[in-house]
Each structure stands twice: as structure tokens, then as C-alpha cells.
Design a protein around this motif. Sequence first.
Motif, PDB file in Angstrom:
ATOM      1  N   LEU A 221      -6.011 -42.496 -68.774  1.00  0.00           N
ATOM      2  CA  LEU A 221      -6.815 -41.732 -69.730  1.00  0.00           C
ATOM      3  C   LEU A 221      -7.420 -42.635 -70.789  1.00  0.00           C
ATOM      4  O   LEU A 221      -8.593 -42.470 -71.174  1.00  0.00           O
ATOM      5  CB  LEU A 221      -5.946 -40.641 -70.372  1.00  0.00           C
ATOM      6  N   GLU A 222      -6.635 -43.588 -71.293  1.00  0.00           N
ATOM      7  CA  GLU A 222      -7.151 -44.513 -72.309  1.00  0.00           C
ATOM      8  C   GLU A 222      -8.289 -45.361 -71.746  1.00  0.00           C
ATOM      9  O   GLU A 222      -9.314 -45.582 -72.418  1.00  0.00           O
ATOM     10  CB  GLU A 222      -6.009 -45.408 -72.806  1.00  0.00           C
ATOM     11  N   LEU A 223      -8.106 -45.821 -70.508  1.00  0.00           N
ATOM     12  CA  LEU A 223      -9.176 -46.601 -69.873  1.00  0.00           C
ATOM     13  C   LEU A 223     -10.430 -45.757 -69.673  1.00  0.00           C
ATOM     14  O   LEU A 223     -11.554 -46.236 -69.865  1.00  0.00           O
ATOM     15  CB  LEU A 223      -8.695 -47.151 -68.521  1.00  0.00           C
ATOM     16  N   GLN A 224     -10.241 -44.499 -69.296  1.00  0.00           N
ATOM     17  CA  GLN A 224     -11.389 -43.609 -69.139  1.00  0.00           C
ATOM     18  C   GLN A 224     -12.120 -43.408 -70.459  1.00  0.00           C
ATOM     19  O   GLN A 224     -13.361 -43.409 -70.510  1.00  0.00           O
ATOM     20  CB  GLN A 224     -10.938 -42.262 -68.575  1.00  0.00           C
ATOM     21  N   ARG A 225     -11.356 -43.240 -71.562  1.00  0.00           N
ATOM     22  CA  ARG A 225     -12.000 -43.104 -72.878  1.00  0.00           C
ATOM     23  C   ARG A 225     -12.747 -44.375 -73.246  1.00  0.00           C
ATOM     24  O   ARG A 225     -13.860 -44.322 -73.793  1.00  0.00           O
ATOM     25  CB  ARG A 225     -10.942 -42.763 -73.929  1.00  0.00           C
ATOM     26  N   GLN A 226     -12.147 -45.539 -72.965  1.00  0.00           N
ATOM     27  CA  GLN A 226     -12.831 -46.796 -73.275  1.00  0.00           C
ATOM     28  C   GLN A 226     -14.107 -46.943 -72.446  1.00  0.00           C
ATOM     29  O   GLN A 226     -15.152 -47.366 -72.967  1.00  0.00           O
ATOM     30  CB  GLN A 226     -11.885 -47.965 -73.011  1.00  0.00           C
ATOM     31  N   VAL A 227     -14.034 -46.586 -71.158  1.00  0.00           N
ATOM     32  CA  VAL A 227     -15.219 -46.680 -70.299  1.00  0.00           C
ATOM     33  C   VAL A 227     -16.312 -45.726 -70.807  1.00  0.00           C
ATOM     34  O   VAL A 227     -17.499 -46.084 -70.859  1.00  0.00           O
ATOM     35  CB  VAL A 227     -14.852 -46.362 -68.838  1.00  0.00           C
ATOM     36  N   ALA A 228     -15.915 -44.490 -71.198  1.00  0.00           N
ATOM     37  CA  ALA A 228     -16.899 -43.539 -71.716  1.00  0.00           C
ATOM     38  C   ALA A 228     -17.533 -44.049 -73.003  1.00  0.00           C
ATOM     39  O   ALA A 228     -18.743 -43.912 -73.223  1.00  0.00           O
ATOM     40  CB  ALA A 228     -16.237 -42.180 -71.945  1.00  0.00           C
ATOM     41  N   SER A 229     -16.701 -44.653 -73.875  1.00  0.00           N
ATOM     42  CA  SER A 229     -17.242 -45.203 -75.124  1.00  0.00           C
ATOM     43  C   SER A 229     -18.225 -46.333 -74.853  1.00  0.00           C
ATOM     44  O   SER A 229     -19.307 -46.398 -75.460  1.00  0.00           O
ATOM     45  CB  SER A 229     -16.097 -45.694 -76.010  1.00  0.00           C
ATOM     46  N   ILE A 230     -17.860 -47.217 -73.927  1.00  0.00           N
ATOM     47  CA  ILE A 230     -18.764 -48.323 -73.579  1.00  0.00           C
ATOM     48  C   ILE A 230     -20.054 -47.789 -72.962  1.00  0.00           C
ATOM     49  O   ILE A 230     -21.155 -48.271 -73.263  1.00  0.00           O
ATOM     50  CB  ILE A 230     -18.057 -49.292 -72.613  1.00  0.00           C
ATOM     51  N   GLN A 231     -19.944 -46.751 -72.120  1.00  0.00           N
ATOM     52  CA  GLN A 231     -21.142 -46.173 -71.509  1.00  0.00           C
ATOM     53  C   GLN A 231     -22.054 -45.560 -72.558  1.00  0.00           C
ATOM     54  O   GLN A 231     -23.283 -45.689 -72.477  1.00  0.00           O
ATOM     55  CB  GLN A 231     -20.725 -45.113 -70.473  1.00  0.00           C
ATOM     56  N   ARG A 232     -21.441 -44.886 -73.561  1.00  0.00           N
ATOM     57  CA  ARG A 232     -22.266 -44.317 -74.643  1.00  0.00           C
ATOM     58  C   ARG A 232     -22.974 -45.423 -75.413  1.00  0.00           C
ATOM     59  O   ARG A 232     -24.149 -45.285 -75.790  1.00  0.00           O
ATOM     60  CB  ARG A 232     -21.382 -43.489 -75.581  1.00  0.00           C
ATOM     61  N   GLN A 233     -22.266 -46.518 -75.668  1.00  0.00           N
ATOM     62  CA  GLN A 233     -22.903 -47.636 -76.373  1.00  0.00           C
ATOM     63  C   GLN A 233     -24.043 -48.224 -75.553  1.00  0.00           C
ATOM     64  O   GLN A 233     -25.110 -48.550 -76.096  1.00  0.00           O
ATOM     65  CB  GLN A 233     -21.852 -48.714 -76.667  1.00  0.00           C
TER      66      GLN A 233
END
Length: 286
Positions: A111-123
Motif C-alpha cells: 500500500l505504501e509503495l502504491q501511494r508513493q507511485v501514485a504521488s510520483i505519477q501525479r507529480q
Amino acid sequence: MPRSRSSAPGVSFFAFQDIITAVVGIFILITLIMILELIEKIDAKSRSTAGDVAAIVRVIEQTRIAADAIQSELSKSTALANRQSDALAVADEINAEMLDKQIETQNKRSLELQRQVASIQRQVDDSQRRQEAARHENERQRQQDEARIQEATEEADRLLGRAGKLRDTTFPMYNGTLGDGRGLVVIRLGPHPEYDGIDQSHVQISMRDGDARRRWIYNDVDDLLQDLNKRDHTRYHYVVLIAPGGAADFHDLQEYMDARQSRIRYGFDVIGRDDGMRLIFELEDQ
């Protein structure tokens, strides 16, 4: 907190239980064989006239001792199997609990990795939007700059053309609008050299309106006066140029203007046949 069941395969006791069952079966088989031998011996002794009861008792006692030994071994084997089964069950439960914890930890990390990936994708998406907006802004700015350069070039060409015309003309030039906002109207009476050699060489009267950027020609002074009657004279200042042959027409025009002196502002000048004055718009229209 209820413990979730693990999906991992449990420990199987089927092989161990098969071994115990086989051992017990062997013991039972041995016991049956010994009992059969005992029965045969008893039968043989009973048929013998000299049967020895003491021997039969000893055989029975030996059989009982053997059966007790077999039973004791069977009890020990069963107890050992139970202890091993309990130990394996506890180990399985411990392993299942540890596995559940590991799965829970792994899920949290996922879940943490998914949140990090989503944050990077938004950036990345935001960066791409900013880059696209900057590109559009640069393109728009470039087009505006090109348009301003084009306008400046055209204005420079127009000014150069006007300068060339001013250099070539011998007539004084005037703006079509005065400082007080009135339009400048030039009326020429007499010959018009610019029409020589064409069908309108007979023109004797003309009027040029610098505010409206237009020119009119008239056959006689009456046509001119009819046109003047339609105008709001408070918006204009009139300049009358009197060329040779235009004095008679000026007399009629002067009477008209003097009768309306409170509303008409005008001036006049006597010029030669080839003299005159130009308004700026006439250069631009050439």
C-alpha cells in the motif's frame, strides 16, 4: 483479535499414522500367531496321554507377557505420536501466525509503495501539464511577437512610402483633423490640374473631407451649397482655395458662409493654377 486462517498448506500426519498402524498390525499378527501356536500346543497336549498342564500354563503366561509388552509398546508409540502431533500443531499455529504477520507487513508495504507511485505519477502529470502550458504560452508569445514585428514592418513600409510621397510632392501637407477635434475640409474653386488629360478635365469645384477621408466633385457651386446644407458645420473647419477662374464661385460661397458665420468657421487663400494643398489621407490612398 481473531486470527485469520493462513492459506499455506498444513503439516500432514498421514505417513506417521500409517507407520504406527502398520506396527500395531504387526504386533497383533504376532499375537494371533502365538495364540494359534498355543492352541495347537494345547490341542496336542490334550490329545497326548501325558499332557503337561504346567507347560500349558507357562505358554499362556509367556503369551500374556508378550501381549503386555506389545500393549506397552503400542501405548508408548501412541503417546509419542500424540506428543509429536501436538508439537507439530503448535509449530503449525506459530508458523501460521508468523506468516499472517508477514503477509500483513507485506500488504502495508505494498500500500505504501502504491501511494508513493501514485504521488510520483501525479507529480509527473503536473510537470507535463506545466510544460505543455509553457509551450503553448511560448508559442502564443512567439505568434504575438511575429504579429507585432509584421505590424511594425508594415507601418515602417507605410511611413517610408509616405515619406517618399512627401518628398516628391510640391504641395503643403495637412492633417485631416485639427487640434480641437474638428475635421478639416478643403474646397477648391477653379481649374484642377490633377484632372488634366482625363474625362474629368472640366472639373471646377471639389471638396475634400479629411475627417471622412473622402473627396467630392461638383458641376457648379449650387451643387456644392446643397451638399453643405446637409452638414453639421460645428464639426468642421473649412479652407477655400481660389484658383484662377474661381472668383465668381467664391463670391456665392462667401455669401453662404457669411450668412451662417455663427456656425461656420472658414478661411480662404488665393493660389496659382498649379498650386494647392494635400491632406494626409490622400497620400495613403495613392
